[in-house]
Design a protein around this motif. Structure first.
Motif, short mmCIF file in Angstrom:
data_model
loop_
_atom_site.label_atom_id
_atom_site.label_comp_id
_atom_site.label_asym_id
_atom_site.label_seq_id
_atom_site.Cartn_x
_atom_site.Cartn_y
_atom_site.Cartn_z
N ASP A 42 0.54 -1.27 -0.08
CA ASP A 42 -0.08 -0.14 -0.08
C ASP A 42 0.93 1.17 0.05
OD1 ASP A 42 -1.97 -1.93 0.36
OD2 ASP A 42 -2.41 -1.39 2.43
N ASN A 43 0.45 2.16 -0.82
CA ASN A 43 1.34 3.35 -0.85
C ASN A 43 0.21 4.66 -0.21
OD1 ASN A 43 2.47 5.95 -1.28
ND2 ASN A 43 3.51 5.20 -3.09
N LEU A 44 0.35 4.81 1.11
CA LEU A 44 -0.55 5.70 1.80
C LEU A 44 -0.52 7.16 1.40
CD1 LEU A 44 -0.50 4.12 5.33
CD2 LEU A 44 -1.92 3.62 3.57
N SER A 65 -1.25 -1.60 12.53
CA SER A 65 -2.79 -1.78 11.75
C SER A 65 -2.54 -1.06 10.44
CB SER A 65 -3.85 -1.32 12.50
OG SER A 65 -3.98 0.13 12.55
N THR A 66 -1.15 -0.42 10.07
CA THR A 66 -1.05 0.75 9.23
C THR A 66 -1.37 -0.09 7.76
OG1 THR A 66 0.54 1.78 10.43
CG2 THR A 66 0.38 2.20 8.08
N ASP A 67 -2.12 0.44 6.92
CA ASP A 67 -2.44 -0.10 5.51
C ASP A 67 -3.19 0.73 4.83
OD1 ASP A 67 -5.04 -0.40 6.26
OD2 ASP A 67 -5.23 -2.58 6.42
N ALA A 68 -3.65 0.70 3.55
CA ALA A 68 -4.38 1.68 2.73
C ALA A 68 -5.61 2.08 3.45
CB ALA A 68 -4.51 1.12 1.26
N MET A 69 -6.33 1.34 4.15
CA MET A 69 -7.57 1.81 4.70
C MET A 69 -7.42 2.26 6.13
SD MET A 69 -9.11 1.34 2.16
CE MET A 69 -10.00 0.08 0.95
N SER A 70 -6.26 2.75 6.67
CA SER A 70 -6.05 3.29 7.97
C SER A 70 -6.85 4.37 8.27
CB SER A 70 -4.41 3.47 8.25
OG SER A 70 -3.74 2.52 8.53
N SER A 81 4.53 -0.60 17.85
CA SER A 81 6.00 -0.86 18.02
C SER A 81 7.00 0.11 18.85
CB SER A 81 6.69 -1.46 16.86
OG SER A 81 6.90 -0.25 16.05
N CYS A 82 6.26 1.12 19.08
CA CYS A 82 6.95 2.28 19.52
C CYS A 82 6.88 2.39 21.13
CB CYS A 82 6.40 3.55 19.21
SG CYS A 82 6.39 3.86 17.29
N ALA A 83 8.12 2.73 21.83
CA ALA A 83 8.12 2.66 22.97
C ALA A 83 7.24 4.07 23.48
CB ALA A 83 9.71 3.00 23.45
N GLY A 84 6.66 3.96 24.63
CA GLY A 84 5.68 5.19 25.03
C GLY A 84 4.36 5.27 24.36
N GLY A 85 4.17 4.16 23.49
CA GLY A 85 2.78 4.02 22.97
C GLY A 85 2.38 5.03 21.59
N ASP A 86 3.35 5.65 21.00
CA ASP A 86 3.15 6.32 19.91
C ASP A 86 2.57 5.27 18.91
OD1 ASP A 86 3.09 7.60 17.44
OD2 ASP A 86 5.05 8.54 17.90
N ARG A 87 1.28 5.67 18.44
CA ARG A 87 0.77 4.80 17.51
C ARG A 87 0.56 5.64 16.03
NH1 ARG A 87 -1.88 3.73 22.20
NH2 ARG A 87 -2.00 1.72 22.80
N SER A 88 1.40 6.42 15.66
CA SER A 88 1.56 6.92 14.47
C SER A 88 2.03 5.86 13.54
CB SER A 88 2.48 8.06 14.39
OG SER A 88 1.92 9.09 15.24
N ALA A 89 2.01 6.20 12.26
CA ALA A 89 2.34 5.19 11.11
C ALA A 89 3.71 5.58 10.64
CB ALA A 89 1.49 5.03 10.11
N TYR A 90 4.90 5.19 10.68
CA TYR A 90 6.01 5.45 10.14
C TYR A 90 6.56 4.51 9.21
CZ TYR A 90 6.19 8.53 14.43
OH TYR A 90 5.90 9.46 15.20
#
Length: 90
Positions: A42-44, A65-70, A81-90
């Motif tokens: 997917d290319n968001l 959960s990052t995918d084209a439908m996020s 996967s981020c320490a501290g709970g960051d749920r952004s998509a990288y």
């Protein structure tokens, strides 16, 4: 809109001077190195909402959960996967 039709904005001559309470301008987010194996085609950025919209594979860290439908809600509801709970998509 075609990117070539967007007016250019001249760059400032120099950056403004930092004040006493200013930030150093950097943020560090520890999200690992994709140990979870979160990949898809997917290319968001170029094709949001289109599955397999890229001609190559992307690796993601952050929200698992990052995918084209996020959506904001789906990213926030997923593990990260981020320490501290960051749920952004990288």
């Amino acid at each position: 809109m075609d990117i070539r039709d967007v007016p250019r904005v001249p760059a400032p001559a120099r950056a403004p001077a930092a004040g006493a309470d200013s930030s150093p301008g950097s943020v560090v987010v520890e999200c690992g190195r994709n140990e979870q194996g979160h990949y898809n085609e997917d290319n968001l950025v170029v094709s949001p909402g289109l599955r397999s919209g890229a001609h190559h594979t992307h690796a993601y860290v952050g929200s698992l959960s990052t995918d084209a439908m996020s959506t904001d809600a789906s990213l926030d509801a997923a593990a990260t996967s981020c320490a501290g709970g960051d749920r952004s998509a990288y």
